[in-house]
Design a protein around this motif. Sequence first.
Motif, PDB file in Angstrom:
ATOM      1  N   ILE A 194       0.852  -1.186   0.000  1.00  0.00           N
ATOM      2  CA  ILE A 194       0.000   0.000   0.000  1.00  0.00           C
ATOM      3  C   ILE A 194       0.889   1.238   0.000  1.00  0.00           C
ATOM      4  O   ILE A 194       2.086   1.174   0.279  1.00  0.00           O
ATOM      5  N   PHE A 195       0.325   2.391  -0.307  1.00  0.00           N
ATOM      6  CA  PHE A 195       1.104   3.628  -0.358  1.00  0.00           C
ATOM      7  C   PHE A 195       1.201   4.230   1.041  1.00  0.00           C
ATOM      8  O   PHE A 195       0.194   4.651   1.609  1.00  0.00           O
TER       9      PHE A 195
ATOM     10  N   THR B   7      -3.436   8.518   2.834  1.00  0.00           N
ATOM     11  CA  THR B   7      -4.341   8.063   3.886  1.00  0.00           C
ATOM     12  C   THR B   7      -5.086   6.807   3.415  1.00  0.00           C
ATOM     13  O   THR B   7      -5.043   6.447   2.228  1.00  0.00           O
ATOM     14  N   VAL B   8      -5.767   6.173   4.343  1.00  0.00           N
ATOM     15  CA  VAL B   8      -6.579   5.008   4.000  1.00  0.00           C
ATOM     16  C   VAL B   8      -7.584   5.372   2.906  1.00  0.00           C
ATOM     17  O   VAL B   8      -7.696   4.684   1.887  1.00  0.00           O
TER      18      VAL B   8
ATOM     19  N   VAL C 230      -9.667   5.593  -2.909  1.00  0.00           N
ATOM     20  CA  VAL C 230     -10.288   6.340  -4.010  1.00  0.00           C
ATOM     21  C   VAL C 230      -9.338   6.514  -5.191  1.00  0.00           C
ATOM     22  O   VAL C 230      -9.781   6.676  -6.335  1.00  0.00           O
ATOM     23  N   ALA C 231      -8.026   6.433  -4.940  1.00  0.00           N
ATOM     24  CA  ALA C 231      -7.052   6.597  -6.022  1.00  0.00           C
ATOM     25  C   ALA C 231      -7.180   5.492  -7.067  1.00  0.00           C
ATOM     26  O   ALA C 231      -6.801   5.688  -8.230  1.00  0.00           O
TER      27      ALA C 231
ATOM     28  N   SER D 186      -9.247  -4.154   0.061  1.00  0.00           N
ATOM     29  CA  SER D 186     -10.258  -3.145  -0.272  1.00  0.00           C
ATOM     30  C   SER D 186      -9.854  -2.329  -1.489  1.00  0.00           C
ATOM     31  O   SER D 186     -10.691  -2.008  -2.345  1.00  0.00           O
ATOM     32  N   ARG D 187      -8.576  -1.995  -1.580  1.00  0.00           N
ATOM     33  CA  ARG D 187      -8.073  -1.253  -2.740  1.00  0.00           C
ATOM     34  C   ARG D 187      -8.307  -2.049  -4.027  1.00  0.00           C
ATOM     35  O   ARG D 187      -8.715  -1.494  -5.053  1.00  0.00           O
ATOM     36  N   ALA D 188      -8.065  -3.372  -3.970  1.00  0.00           N
ATOM     37  CA  ALA D 188      -8.310  -4.222  -5.135  1.00  0.00           C
ATOM     38  C   ALA D 188      -9.800  -4.262  -5.476  1.00  0.00           C
ATOM     39  O   ALA D 188     -10.183  -4.193  -6.649  1.00  0.00           O
ATOM     40  N   LEU D 189     -10.653  -4.345  -4.460  1.00  0.00           N
ATOM     41  CA  LEU D 189     -12.092  -4.393  -4.700  1.00  0.00           C
ATOM     42  C   LEU D 189     -12.605  -3.097  -5.314  1.00  0.00           C
ATOM     43  O   LEU D 189     -13.562  -3.108  -6.099  1.00  0.00           O
TER      44      LEU D 189
END
Length: 236
Positions: free
Chosen positions: A90-91, A95-96, A101-102, A148-151
């Motif tokens: 993750i970056f 922020t989370v 959203v990115a 979550s980022r993948a989803l």
Amino acid sequence: MKTILEVEHIATAYGHSQVLFGIDLQIRQGEVASLLGRNGAGKTTTLRSILGLTPAHKGHISFMGQRIEKMTTDKIARMGIALVPEGRQIFPNLTVKENLVAFAANRNQSKRPWSLKEIYQLFPRLAERAGNMGNQLSGGEQQMLAISRALMTNPHLLILDEATEGLSPLVREEIWACLRKLRDQGQTTLVIDKYVEKLIPLADQHSIMERGKIVWHGNSESLTQSPETWQKYVGV
């Protein structure tokens, strides 16, 4: 059910060292599949070949009916494959919420895309930590964020490499519960993990790798009836 991913007899090498020897894999829409094996068996290289990171020099890979073995990684991702990588990646300086959203996209037009609200319902801890930077999260929270980022890309196929590696038993249970919810929602998923007892009730089909080859393939019932098989190839 239509086939989402079809890997046909691929061979992959790092330089002059061949790592994969004729891998076959097929995942149908809505299925959960597991890829099992000890460290060094070739599981991550198989994923890298599917994603174009380490292209196969033999064989064919089809995704959503389209050949992808010669495509670039970014184009494959845009077609609707999302990876939760080993190590999370993750970056740390976002922020989370910014991490989420990115990467928001709608790569599966047949489903309503994931919203932040739905992600926070899936992992309430992320809602509590929405304003925290990535490097302020625990390992378990980082894994929740990586999933979550993948989803948020709304993928056709979700791939998790070492889904619960290095996590506490409590957090591992949260991840398994999440994957069960995704399965019940029809999310097609490929999981690499070592906890066979957890994968048997979760996944529809299982493939076991050893030294760059698939040495066993079958459904959960067959795997349950063959404990000596997975203990031989996966057990510590």
